[in-house]
Scaffold this motif. Sequence first.
Motif, PDB file in Angstrom:
ATOM      1  N   LYS A 185       0.829  -1.207   0.000  1.00  0.00           N
ATOM      2  CA  LYS A 185       0.000   0.000   0.000  1.00  0.00           C
ATOM      3  C   LYS A 185       0.866   1.261   0.000  1.00  0.00           C
ATOM      4  CE  LYS A 185      -3.773   2.206   2.475  1.00  0.00           C
ATOM      5  NZ  LYS A 185      -4.662   2.163   3.619  1.00  0.00           N
ATOM      6  N   ALA A 186       1.964   1.225   0.761  1.00  0.00           N
ATOM      7  CA  ALA A 186       2.830   2.405   0.875  1.00  0.00           C
ATOM      8  C   ALA A 186       3.713   2.614  -0.345  1.00  0.00           C
ATOM      9  CB  ALA A 186       3.698   2.286   2.127  1.00  0.00           C
ATOM     10  N   THR A 187       3.999   1.562  -1.100  1.00  0.00           N
ATOM     11  CA  THR A 187       4.943   1.688  -2.211  1.00  0.00           C
ATOM     12  C   THR A 187       4.297   1.603  -3.586  1.00  0.00           C
ATOM     13  OG1 THR A 187       5.416  -0.687  -2.148  1.00  0.00           O
ATOM     14  CG2 THR A 187       6.854   0.769  -0.859  1.00  0.00           C
ATOM     15  N   THR A 188       2.996   1.328  -3.650  1.00  0.00           N
ATOM     16  CA  THR A 188       2.320   1.230  -4.938  1.00  0.00           C
ATOM     17  C   THR A 188       1.955   2.628  -5.423  1.00  0.00           C
ATOM     18  OG1 THR A 188       1.415  -0.913  -4.336  1.00  0.00           O
ATOM     19  CG2 THR A 188       0.348   0.233  -6.163  1.00  0.00           C
ATOM     20  N   LYS A 189       2.326   2.938  -6.662  1.00  0.00           N
ATOM     21  CA  LYS A 189       2.026   4.240  -7.252  1.00  0.00           C
ATOM     22  C   LYS A 189       0.531   4.313  -7.545  1.00  0.00           C
ATOM     23  CE  LYS A 189       3.288   7.207 -11.114  1.00  0.00           C
ATOM     24  NZ  LYS A 189       4.038   7.315 -12.346  1.00  0.00           N
ATOM     25  N   PRO A 190      -0.148   5.366  -7.076  1.00  0.00           N
ATOM     26  CA  PRO A 190      -1.576   5.480  -7.356  1.00  0.00           C
ATOM     27  C   PRO A 190      -1.826   5.672  -8.850  1.00  0.00           C
ATOM     28  CG  PRO A 190      -0.761   7.476  -6.293  1.00  0.00           C
ATOM     29  CD  PRO A 190       0.370   6.484  -6.322  1.00  0.00           C
ATOM     30  N   ALA A 191      -2.955   5.155  -9.299  1.00  0.00           N
ATOM     31  CA  ALA A 191      -3.315   5.289 -10.714  1.00  0.00           C
ATOM     32  C   ALA A 191      -3.567   6.759 -11.027  1.00  0.00           C
ATOM     33  CB  ALA A 191      -4.556   4.467 -11.015  1.00  0.00           C
ATOM     34  N   GLU A 192      -3.055   7.211 -12.156  1.00  0.00           N
ATOM     35  CA  GLU A 192      -3.250   8.598 -12.577  1.00  0.00           C
ATOM     36  C   GLU A 192      -4.490   8.690 -13.452  1.00  0.00           C
ATOM     37  OE1 GLU A 192       0.213  10.232 -14.398  1.00  0.00           O
ATOM     38  OE2 GLU A 192       1.537   9.463 -12.837  1.00  0.00           O
ATOM     39  N   GLY A 193      -5.163   9.814 -13.377  1.00  0.00           N
ATOM     40  CA  GLY A 193      -6.331  10.050 -14.208  1.00  0.00           C
ATOM     41  C   GLY A 193      -5.909  10.305 -15.645  1.00  0.00           C
ATOM     42  N   PRO A 194      -6.874  10.507 -16.514  1.00  0.00           N
ATOM     43  CA  PRO A 194      -6.530  10.777 -17.915  1.00  0.00           C
ATOM     44  C   PRO A 194      -5.757  12.083 -18.031  1.00  0.00           C
ATOM     45  CG  PRO A 194      -8.862  11.180 -17.501  1.00  0.00           C
ATOM     46  CD  PRO A 194      -8.295  10.573 -16.255  1.00  0.00           C
ATOM     47  N   PRO A 195      -4.862  12.183 -19.005  1.00  0.00           N
ATOM     48  CA  PRO A 195      -4.079  13.413 -19.152  1.00  0.00           C
ATOM     49  C   PRO A 195      -4.979  14.582 -19.535  1.00  0.00           C
ATOM     50  CG  PRO A 195      -3.754  11.963 -21.036  1.00  0.00           C
ATOM     51  CD  PRO A 195      -4.578  11.199 -20.029  1.00  0.00           C
ATOM     52  N   LYS A 196      -4.581  15.781 -19.098  1.00  0.00           N
ATOM     53  CA  LYS A 196      -5.341  16.974 -19.444  1.00  0.00           C
ATOM     54  C   LYS A 196      -5.175  17.268 -20.924  1.00  0.00           C
ATOM     55  CE  LYS A 196      -5.514  19.491 -15.139  1.00  0.00           C
ATOM     56  NZ  LYS A 196      -5.333  20.806 -14.529  1.00  0.00           N
ATOM     57  N   ALA A 197      -6.243  17.728 -21.523  1.00  0.00           N
ATOM     58  CA  ALA A 197      -6.194  18.100 -22.929  1.00  0.00           C
ATOM     59  C   ALA A 197      -5.333  19.359 -23.078  1.00  0.00           C
ATOM     60  CB  ALA A 197      -7.597  18.357 -23.460  1.00  0.00           C
ATOM     61  N   PRO A 198      -4.560  19.460 -24.150  1.00  0.00           N
ATOM     62  CA  PRO A 198      -3.743  20.661 -24.341  1.00  0.00           C
ATOM     63  C   PRO A 198      -4.630  21.892 -24.541  1.00  0.00           C
ATOM     64  CG  PRO A 198      -3.693  19.283 -26.303  1.00  0.00           C
ATOM     65  CD  PRO A 198      -4.441  18.514 -25.240  1.00  0.00           C
ATOM     66  N   VAL A 199      -4.147  23.022 -24.067  1.00  0.00           N
ATOM     67  CA  VAL A 199      -4.885  24.269 -24.216  1.00  0.00           C
ATOM     68  C   VAL A 199      -4.659  24.787 -25.627  1.00  0.00           C
ATOM     69  CG1 VAL A 199      -5.110  26.635 -23.393  1.00  0.00           C
ATOM     70  CG2 VAL A 199      -4.647  24.789 -21.776  1.00  0.00           C
ATOM     71  N   ILE A 200      -5.744  25.065 -26.313  1.00  0.00           N
ATOM     72  CA  ILE A 200      -5.672  25.584 -27.676  1.00  0.00           C
ATOM     73  C   ILE A 200      -5.968  27.086 -27.607  1.00  0.00           C
ATOM     74  CG2 ILE A 200      -6.633  25.447 -30.012  1.00  0.00           C
ATOM     75  CD1 ILE A 200      -7.503  22.557 -29.275  1.00  0.00           C
ATOM     76  N   PRO A 201      -5.016  27.921 -28.044  1.00  0.00           N
ATOM     77  CA  PRO A 201      -5.230  29.372 -27.967  1.00  0.00           C
ATOM     78  C   PRO A 201      -6.465  29.802 -28.754  1.00  0.00           C
ATOM     79  CG  PRO A 201      -2.968  28.854 -28.601  1.00  0.00           C
ATOM     80  CD  PRO A 201      -3.747  27.572 -28.628  1.00  0.00           C
ATOM     81  N   GLY A 202      -7.216  30.736 -28.168  1.00  0.00           N
ATOM     82  CA  GLY A 202      -8.369  31.298 -28.859  1.00  0.00           C
ATOM     83  C   GLY A 202      -9.645  30.495 -28.730  1.00  0.00           C
ATOM     84  N   VAL A 203      -9.591  29.302 -28.141  1.00  0.00           N
ATOM     85  CA  VAL A 203     -10.799  28.498 -27.984  1.00  0.00           C
ATOM     86  C   VAL A 203     -11.483  28.927 -26.695  1.00  0.00           C
ATOM     87  CG1 VAL A 203     -11.691  26.173 -27.603  1.00  0.00           C
ATOM     88  CG2 VAL A 203      -9.892  26.548 -29.268  1.00  0.00           C
ATOM     89  N   LYS A 204     -12.767  29.181 -26.782  1.00  0.00           N
ATOM     90  CA  LYS A 204     -13.522  29.619 -25.613  1.00  0.00           C
ATOM     91  C   LYS A 204     -14.357  28.456 -25.090  1.00  0.00           C
ATOM     92  CE  LYS A 204     -13.544  34.403 -26.943  1.00  0.00           C
ATOM     93  NZ  LYS A 204     -14.308  35.585 -27.250  1.00  0.00           N
ATOM     94  N   GLU A 205     -14.565  28.463 -23.791  1.00  0.00           N
ATOM     95  CA  GLU A 205     -15.313  27.407 -23.132  1.00  0.00           C
ATOM     96  C   GLU A 205     -16.585  27.987 -22.539  1.00  0.00           C
ATOM     97  OE1 GLU A 205     -14.606  24.162 -19.590  1.00  0.00           O
ATOM     98  OE2 GLU A 205     -12.901  25.029 -20.621  1.00  0.00           O
ATOM     99  N   THR A 206     -17.675  27.275 -22.667  1.00  0.00           N
ATOM    100  CA  THR A 206     -18.933  27.707 -22.086  1.00  0.00           C
ATOM    101  C   THR A 206     -18.914  27.405 -20.597  1.00  0.00           C
ATOM    102  OG1 THR A 206     -20.098  27.236 -24.144  1.00  0.00           O
ATOM    103  CG2 THR A 206     -21.439  27.401 -22.164  1.00  0.00           C
TER     104      THR A 206
END
Length: 78
Positions: free
Chosen positions: A23-44
């Motif tokens: 338990k102490a030495t097992t690397k926790p599972a990582e979530g999915p990688p973040k999507a790259p930021v695309i300049p000029g794209v707007k988010e609602t």
Amino acid sequence: MSRSPGGRRPSDPLKAAEAAFRKATTKPAEGPPKAPVIPGVKETVTLRIDQEVLEYFQQDGPGWQDRINDALRKAAGK
């Protein structure tokens, strides 16, 4: 084999130590990688702001969302 009160077997100290080590030495599972930021794209988004602030940006008509975005960009130092 003797059992402890409650019908449970005493735990095996070696197995308990191995489990604790894993338990102490097992690397926790990582979530999915973040999507790259695309300049000029707007988010609602949903944003709660004071009515007076909204009215200020809407008083000049269409384009009020862009004006809010520009003001937030300036406040963020971008």
